[in-house]
Design a protein around this motif. Sequence first.
Motif, PDB file in Angstrom:
ATOM      1  N   ALA A 217      -4.723   9.050  -8.356  1.00  0.00           N
ATOM      2  CA  ALA A 217      -4.071   8.141  -7.052  1.00  0.00           C
ATOM      3  C   ALA A 217      -2.826   7.289  -7.497  1.00  0.00           C
ATOM      4  CB  ALA A 217      -5.296   7.192  -6.528  1.00  0.00           C
ATOM      5  N   VAL A 218      -2.249   6.952  -6.549  1.00  0.00           N
ATOM      6  CA  VAL A 218      -1.062   5.925  -6.893  1.00  0.00           C
ATOM      7  C   VAL A 218      -1.415   4.823  -5.920  1.00  0.00           C
ATOM      8  CG1 VAL A 218       1.387   5.482  -6.542  1.00  0.00           C
ATOM      9  CG2 VAL A 218       0.369   7.890  -7.115  1.00  0.00           C
ATOM     10  N   GLU A 219      -1.468   3.609  -6.782  1.00  0.00           N
ATOM     11  CA  GLU A 219      -1.874   2.105  -6.014  1.00  0.00           C
ATOM     12  C   GLU A 219      -0.474   1.514  -5.720  1.00  0.00           C
ATOM     13  OE1 GLU A 219      -4.947   2.459  -5.533  1.00  0.00           O
ATOM     14  OE2 GLU A 219      -5.408   3.752  -7.057  1.00  0.00           O
ATOM     15  N   PHE A 220      -0.363   1.078  -4.316  1.00  0.00           N
ATOM     16  CA  PHE A 220       0.797   0.580  -3.976  1.00  0.00           C
ATOM     17  C   PHE A 220       0.641  -0.801  -3.359  1.00  0.00           C
ATOM     18  CE2 PHE A 220       1.874   4.971  -3.482  1.00  0.00           C
ATOM     19  CZ  PHE A 220       3.278   5.249  -3.658  1.00  0.00           C
ATOM     20  N   GLY A 231       0.603   0.540  -9.633  1.00  0.00           N
ATOM     21  CA  GLY A 231      -0.247   1.196 -10.616  1.00  0.00           C
ATOM     22  C   GLY A 231      -0.679   2.793 -10.555  1.00  0.00           C
ATOM     23  N   PHE A 232      -1.377   3.310 -11.297  1.00  0.00           N
ATOM     24  CA  PHE A 232      -1.920   4.643 -11.339  1.00  0.00           C
ATOM     25  C   PHE A 232      -3.384   4.577 -11.618  1.00  0.00           C
ATOM     26  CE2 PHE A 232       2.449   4.674 -12.391  1.00  0.00           C
ATOM     27  CZ  PHE A 232       3.062   5.253 -11.496  1.00  0.00           C
ATOM     28  N   SER A 233      -4.287   5.449 -11.134  1.00  0.00           N
ATOM     29  CA  SER A 233      -5.619   5.565 -11.428  1.00  0.00           C
ATOM     30  C   SER A 233      -5.938   7.024 -11.376  1.00  0.00           C
ATOM     31  CB  SER A 233      -6.425   4.948 -10.413  1.00  0.00           C
ATOM     32  OG  SER A 233      -6.286   5.836  -9.103  1.00  0.00           O
ATOM     33  N   LEU A 288      -2.859  -0.715  -0.890  1.00  0.00           N
ATOM     34  CA  LEU A 288      -3.246   0.773  -0.455  1.00  0.00           C
ATOM     35  C   LEU A 288      -3.095   1.733  -1.394  1.00  0.00           C
ATOM     36  CD1 LEU A 288      -0.613   2.954   0.169  1.00  0.00           C
ATOM     37  CD2 LEU A 288      -0.119   1.066   1.936  1.00  0.00           C
ATOM     38  N   GLY A 289      -3.988   2.659  -1.291  1.00  0.00           N
ATOM     39  CA  GLY A 289      -3.961   3.548  -2.516  1.00  0.00           C
ATOM     40  C   GLY A 289      -3.844   5.161  -1.734  1.00  0.00           C
ATOM     41  N   GLY A 318      -9.467   2.236  -7.371  1.00  0.00           N
ATOM     42  CA  GLY A 318      -8.222   2.536  -8.246  1.00  0.00           C
ATOM     43  C   GLY A 318      -7.276   1.030  -8.415  1.00  0.00           C
ATOM     44  N   ALA A 319      -7.140   0.412  -7.713  1.00  0.00           N
ATOM     45  CA  ALA A 319      -6.416  -0.559  -7.544  1.00  0.00           C
ATOM     46  C   ALA A 319      -6.956  -1.760  -8.579  1.00  0.00           C
ATOM     47  CB  ALA A 319      -6.277  -1.317  -6.430  1.00  0.00           C
TER      48      ALA A 319
END
Length: 386
Positions: A217-220, A231-233, A288-289, A318-319
Motif C-alpha cells: 500500500a501507499v500511504e498518503f 510512506g509505504f507498507s 488515506l491508504g 499501514g500508515a
Amino acid sequence: MKKVYIFNPQNDLALATGGVNFVAPPFAMRMAHDLAVLPAFMAEPGSMLITDSDVDAEWLELLHSSFGVDVHAIKRAELRNITDFQIMPWGWSLDLRRRLIKWGASSHCLPTPDAVNHLRGLSHRRVSVLIHLRLRELLGKQLCPVPVELAVAHDVLDFVRHHRNCFVKTPWSSSGRGIYHTINGVAPEFEQWCRGALKRQGSLLCEQALDKTMDLAVEFCCENGKAAIRGFSVFETDSHSQYRHGIVAQGTTLKDRIIALYPDFDGVLAALTQVLDEMVAPHYDGWLGVDMLLFNAESSGKISINPCVEMNLRPTMGAITSVIGDNMLAPGDTAIFRIEQRSSSGAAWPHSDEGIIEDGRLVAGALPLTPPISSALYRAVLEVQK
C-alpha cells in the motif's frame, strides 16, 4: 491548530449503514478500547488523543520516554474545553459526528453532515474503478483487469460462473470483511450471501483473482487540496483478503523491495498522486491508504501491478507501520507488526522475547505497542526479525 486523534475502527461498519445512530458490535467496541493508543504512533508531535483510560495515558508517557512519541491523552469530556482543533479520526461517518457533538465538540470544528455524506461517497468501492480508468488515461495503458460494479444478483452470479476464481466485494467494508473469494463458481451459500449483500448495500464490486506476489500500500496525507506520499507498507493477507500482519522497515527499504519486483513503480506513483489531487484531496484532509498488489501477468510473463485494490479514506495499519518503520527501527532492520486477539481476558498475555531498545530504536525482541494489560482482548505487537 491542535489535532485530536481518535481510534474508531467501527467507523467502517457505520459507513455501510449510512445512518446517524449506529450501534457497533461488541468486538468493534472492544477493539476500539483496547487499541485506542495506536494513532499516537502516526500523530503529529504535540497532538492529543482521545481515550478515557488512565492506563492509556500512562502508556503514552512511557512511549514518550522510550521513543519520543509526543502525544497527550485527553478524555472525551475535555473536548468541550478545547475551542480550536481538528479531529483526525479513523474515518468519518454521521454517527461519529453525532458522538463528538454529544461529547462536547463544537460543530464548527467538525465537517457538516453534507460533507460527511460526500466522504461516504468517496469511500465507496466504485471510486477504485474510477481511479483505474483515470490511471489508464494518464499512463496510456491498462495495468490489470478493472473491477465491475453490478447491482443485480443474476449479473453477479454470471460473473462468478465465468471467472470462477474471483473476489466479490461489498461497497463499504474493511480488513477483508465484506469480501467473498469464490474459487469454484457459484455455491448455494455464496448466492445467499450475494442476495443479502445486494439488499443491504445496493451493489457489489466483482474482480478477477490475480496470481499475487506481494500485497502493498501507499500511504498518503491530504492537506490544503493536495495529496502527498507519506510512506509505504508491505503486508500479508489470508485467502479472504483479511489482514494478517505488516512487514515493517524504513520506507526506503520497502520501496526498494517493491521496485526490485516492479521497476515502473515511480511512474504509477506519480500518476496516482495526480488522480488523488483531482478526485479526493479537494474534499478531504487527513491520511488515506491505497492498497495495491503485484502479480504475475499471464499475457507478458512479467510482474505487473494492480494500482488500486481499494482506497481507504482514513488512516490504516499501514500508515502506522510506515511511521514506525522510519521512527522506531534501525536502518536495515525488519520487524513484524501484528494485531493479536484472544477470546477471554484475565490471564497474562503470552511472553515473547523482551524488546531491546537502543537510542530510541527497537533493535531486538518484541515490544507491545498497546498496554499489555490482562483485561485486554486485543493488543498490537512489534517484533524484530533477525
